[in-house]
Write a protein that holds these residues in place. Structure first.
Motif, PDB file in Angstrom:
ATOM      1  N   GLY A 139       0.820  -1.214   0.000  1.00 39.23           N
ATOM      2  CA  GLY A 139       0.000   0.000   0.000  1.00 39.23           C
ATOM      3  C   GLY A 139       0.849   1.257   0.000  1.00 39.23           C
ATOM      4  N   LEU A 140       1.929   1.253   0.768  1.00 43.73           N
ATOM      5  CA  LEU A 140       2.812   2.413   0.811  1.00 43.73           C
ATOM      6  C   LEU A 140       3.518   2.607  -0.527  1.00 43.73           C
ATOM      7  N   ARG A 141       3.894   1.511  -1.172  1.00 41.56           N
ATOM      8  CA  ARG A 141       4.549   1.638  -2.478  1.00 41.56           C
ATOM      9  C   ARG A 141       3.603   2.236  -3.513  1.00 41.56           C
ATOM     10  N   LEU A 142       2.346   1.823  -3.475  1.00 40.48           N
ATOM     11  CA  LEU A 142       1.373   2.403  -4.389  1.00 40.48           C
ATOM     12  C   LEU A 142       1.148   3.876  -4.070  1.00 40.48           C
ATOM     13  N   ALA A 143       1.087   4.220  -2.787  1.00 40.65           N
ATOM     14  CA  ALA A 143       0.891   5.617  -2.393  1.00 40.65           C
ATOM     15  C   ALA A 143       2.066   6.474  -2.817  1.00 40.65           C
ATOM     16  N   GLU A 145       3.024  11.399  -1.534  1.00 43.05           N
ATOM     17  CA  GLU A 145       4.093  10.577  -2.081  1.00 43.05           C
ATOM     18  C   GLU A 145       5.317  10.540  -1.166  1.00 43.05           C
ATOM     19  N   GLU A 146       5.797  11.715  -0.733  1.00 43.83           N
ATOM     20  CA  GLU A 146       6.995  11.753   0.098  1.00 43.83           C
ATOM     21  C   GLU A 146       6.741  11.164   1.483  1.00 43.83           C
ATOM     22  N   GLN A 147       5.541  11.418   2.049  1.00 44.71           N
ATOM     23  CA  GLN A 147       5.227  10.854   3.354  1.00 44.71           C
ATOM     24  C   GLN A 147       5.185   9.332   3.272  1.00 44.71           C
ATOM     25  N   ALA A 148       4.601   8.810   2.195  1.00 47.06           N
ATOM     26  CA  ALA A 148       4.541   7.361   2.019  1.00 47.06           C
ATOM     27  C   ALA A 148       5.936   6.780   1.847  1.00 47.06           C
ATOM     28  N   ALA A 168       7.623   6.555   5.251  1.00 47.95           N
ATOM     29  CA  ALA A 168       7.087   5.438   6.023  1.00 47.95           C
ATOM     30  C   ALA A 168       7.566   4.103   5.453  1.00 47.95           C
ATOM     31  N   LEU A 169       7.612   4.009   4.121  1.00 49.37           N
ATOM     32  CA  LEU A 169       8.061   2.777   3.484  1.00 49.37           C
ATOM     33  C   LEU A 169       9.527   2.521   3.790  1.00 49.37           C
ATOM     34  N   THR A 170      10.344   3.564   3.803  1.00 52.01           N
ATOM     35  CA  THR A 170      11.761   3.412   4.137  1.00 52.01           C
ATOM     36  C   THR A 170      11.925   2.865   5.543  1.00 52.01           C
ATOM     37  N   ALA A 171      11.117   3.369   6.471  1.00 49.66           N
ATOM     38  CA  ALA A 171      11.209   2.918   7.860  1.00 49.66           C
ATOM     39  C   ALA A 171      10.813   1.454   8.002  1.00 49.66           C
ATOM     40  N   THR A 194      15.301   1.567  -6.237  1.00 45.99           N
ATOM     41  CA  THR A 194      16.063   2.813  -6.371  1.00 45.99           C
ATOM     42  C   THR A 194      15.574   3.850  -5.373  1.00 45.99           C
ATOM     43  N   LEU A 195      14.252   4.014  -5.279  1.00 45.63           N
ATOM     44  CA  LEU A 195      13.678   4.947  -4.316  1.00 45.63           C
ATOM     45  C   LEU A 195      14.125   4.622  -2.901  1.00 45.63           C
ATOM     46  N   LEU A 196      13.999   3.349  -2.526  1.00 44.63           N
ATOM     47  CA  LEU A 196      14.313   2.952  -1.159  1.00 44.63           C
ATOM     48  C   LEU A 196      15.800   3.061  -0.862  1.00 44.63           C
ATOM     49  N   THR A 197      16.628   2.692  -1.827  1.00 45.99           N
ATOM     50  CA  THR A 197      18.075   2.772  -1.619  1.00 45.99           C
ATOM     51  C   THR A 197      18.504   4.197  -1.338  1.00 45.99           C
ATOM     52  N   LEU A 198      18.031   5.143  -2.139  1.00 45.93           N
ATOM     53  CA  LEU A 198      18.444   6.531  -1.970  1.00 45.93           C
ATOM     54  C   LEU A 198      17.808   7.171  -0.741  1.00 45.93           C
ATOM     55  N   ALA A 199      16.552   6.826  -0.462  1.00 45.53           N
ATOM     56  CA  ALA A 199      15.911   7.363   0.739  1.00 45.53           C
ATOM     57  C   ALA A 199      16.618   6.862   1.982  1.00 45.53           C
ATOM     58  N   ARG A 200      16.999   5.595   1.991  1.00 42.98           N
ATOM     59  CA  ARG A 200      17.712   5.035   3.147  1.00 42.98           C
ATOM     60  C   ARG A 200      19.095   5.670   3.278  1.00 42.98           C
ATOM     61  N   ALA A 201      19.772   5.890   2.155  1.00 46.36           N
ATOM     62  CA  ALA A 201      21.089   6.517   2.203  1.00 46.36           C
ATOM     63  C   ALA A 201      21.004   7.926   2.774  1.00 46.36           C
ATOM     64  N   ALA A 202      19.957   8.677   2.364  1.00 44.99           N
ATOM     65  CA  ALA A 202      19.787  10.034   2.883  1.00 44.99           C
ATOM     66  C   ALA A 202      19.480  10.016   4.376  1.00 44.99           C
ATOM     67  N   ARG A 203      18.703   9.049   4.785  1.00 46.99           N
ATOM     68  CA  ARG A 203      18.314   8.958   6.198  1.00 46.99           C
ATOM     69  C   ARG A 203      19.495   8.572   7.074  1.00 46.99           C
ATOM     70  N   GLU A 204      20.372   7.693   6.577  1.00 45.02           N
ATOM     71  CA  GLU A 204      21.465   7.165   7.382  1.00 45.02           C
ATOM     72  C   GLU A 204      22.809   7.807   7.056  1.00 45.02           C
ATOM     73  N   ASN A 205      22.799   8.875   6.239  1.00 48.82           N
ATOM     74  CA  ASN A 205      24.030   9.605   5.887  1.00 48.82           C
ATOM     75  C   ASN A 205      25.079   8.678   5.269  1.00 48.82           C
ATOM     76  N   LEU A 206      24.668   7.901   4.276  1.00 51.37           N
ATOM     77  CA  LEU A 206      25.578   6.991   3.595  1.00 51.37           C
ATOM     78  C   LEU A 206      25.846   7.482   2.179  1.00 51.37           C
ATOM     79  N   GLU A 207      27.120   7.483   1.787  1.00 52.52           N
ATOM     80  CA  GLU A 207      27.445   7.824   0.407  1.00 52.52           C
ATOM     81  C   GLU A 207      26.814   6.807  -0.535  1.00 52.52           C
ATOM     82  N   ALA A 208      26.530   7.242  -1.751  1.00 54.89           N
ATOM     83  CA  ALA A 208      25.913   6.361  -2.737  1.00 54.89           C
ATOM     84  C   ALA A 208      26.620   6.486  -4.069  1.00 54.89           C
ATOM     85  N   ARG A 209      26.497   5.462  -4.872  1.00 52.95           N
ATOM     86  CA  ARG A 209      26.988   5.448  -6.245  1.00 52.95           C
ATOM     87  C   ARG A 209      25.784   5.258  -7.158  1.00 52.95           C
TER      88      ARG A 209
END
Length: 317
Positions: free
Chosen positions: A85-89, A98-101, A104-107, A141-156
């Motif tokens: 449901g969160l992915r569809l939202a 969209e951003e709130q979902a 929540a999906l990242t968490a 892709t969405l989850l990887t980058l959202a998680r990286a931003a949340r956890e202060n991780l560099e990304a490629r």
């Protein structure tokens, strides 16, 4: 996990699943006595869960509203339903959702068991939202980058530019944003040592590293992204003074079109990017607001051409 702890979690799950339970019903579900149910209820209360009790017909135990949302205890299929449901939202195109979902999906994605995560991915692959805007952005892709931003991780990121050239970019992700039904990454580009905005639908792959970065002072992220999308992407830029207050003009200027800044209480500066000045003149005509051309001077001539065309009733020369 002890039997007492496991039973308490199961009790919490039951209380969340429906509004009221009687003591005997809970005892039957848990396979214990009603006395054990009362003790488990007391344990939940000690942990801060507002479990209410009422007597009489229709009474029983129910989970009340607390000062903070308690952790949810979900069964496997319930977790699948919530995550899907969160992915569809996140791709729904509904303003503000969209951003709130995505947050929540990242968490929830971080704590999903591997089997549940696999099932969520399988279900998501065969679902879509119609009229949600341009596609091409995958949930990983969405989850990887959202998680990286949340956890202060560099990304490629494997990124494809507008001209088709592909390259690997090393970035420090700060924010994932949805603008006009497209997803963008606002990040510090380590190779160019500057803030950059990347379209997620141009990413062929995204992965995090183990390197954590200290957060830098950021500009106004929303304003920076808006300027990047409406001005930085075009060769032609124009600047006009609109003789109306900024708060009156801004709602009529999409993020992909231009930026609005107050000039004085009764006027504002509108900056627009486009491939040619004729399009800018046409857009100003559509706004139907009094304007003063600041630059380039050629824009005034394009506006005059449109005025002459309109004066002839739309007929050519």
């Amino acid at each position: 996990m002890s039997d007492v702890t496991r039973r308490a979690l199961r009790l919490l799950s039951l209380l969340q699943s429906r509004s009221v339970w009687t003591g005997p019903e809970l005892a039957d579900e848990l396979g214990v006595t009603t006395r054990s149910v009362r003790r488990d209820i007391d344990r939940l209360r000690e942990l801060g869960y507002p479990v209410l009790a009422s007597n009489g017909h229709g009474g029983g135990y129910q989970l009340g509203a607390g000062k903070a949302l308690p952790p949810l205890v979900l069964e496997g299929q319930e977790a699948v339903a919530v995550a899907v449901g969160l992915r569809l939202a996140a791709g729904s195109g509904i303003d503000g959702l969209e951003e709130q979902a995505l947050r929540a999906l990242t968490a929830i994605d971080r704590i999903l068991p591997p089997t549940v995560r696999t099932e969520v991915a399988a279900v998501s692959d065969v679902l879509d939202v119609l009229d949600s805007g341009p596609g091409g952005v995958t949930s990983p892709t969405l989850l990887t980058l959202a998680r990286a931003a949340r956890e202060n991780l560099e990304a490629r990121i494997d990124y494809e530019r507008r001209d088709g050239e592909r390259m690997t970019r090393r970035v420090e992700p700060y924010r994932v944003l949805s603008v006009s039904h497209r997803w963008y990454l606002f990040a510090w580009d380590l190779d160019r040592e500057d803030w950059r905005t990347f379209r997620l639908d141009r990413m062929h792959a995204a992965r995090t590293t183990t390197f954590r970065f200290p957060r830098r002072p950021t500009p106004d992220i929303a304003a920076h992204v808006r300027e990047s999308l409406s001005l930085g992407a075009y060769q032609t830029q124009a600047r006009v003074r609109v003789l109306r207050p900024a708060e009156e003009v801004a709602p009529h200027i999409p993020a992909m079109v231009g930026t609005v800044a107050a000039d004085d209480p009764d006027s504002c500066i509108l900056r627009i990017g486009a491939w040619d000045l004729r399009w800018v003149a046409a857009h100003l005509a559509y706004l139907d607001l009094p304007v003063e051309v600041l630059d380039p001077p050629e824009l005034a001539a394009e506006i005059e051409n449109i005025a002459q065309w309109a004066g002839r009733g739309g007929r050519g020369r």
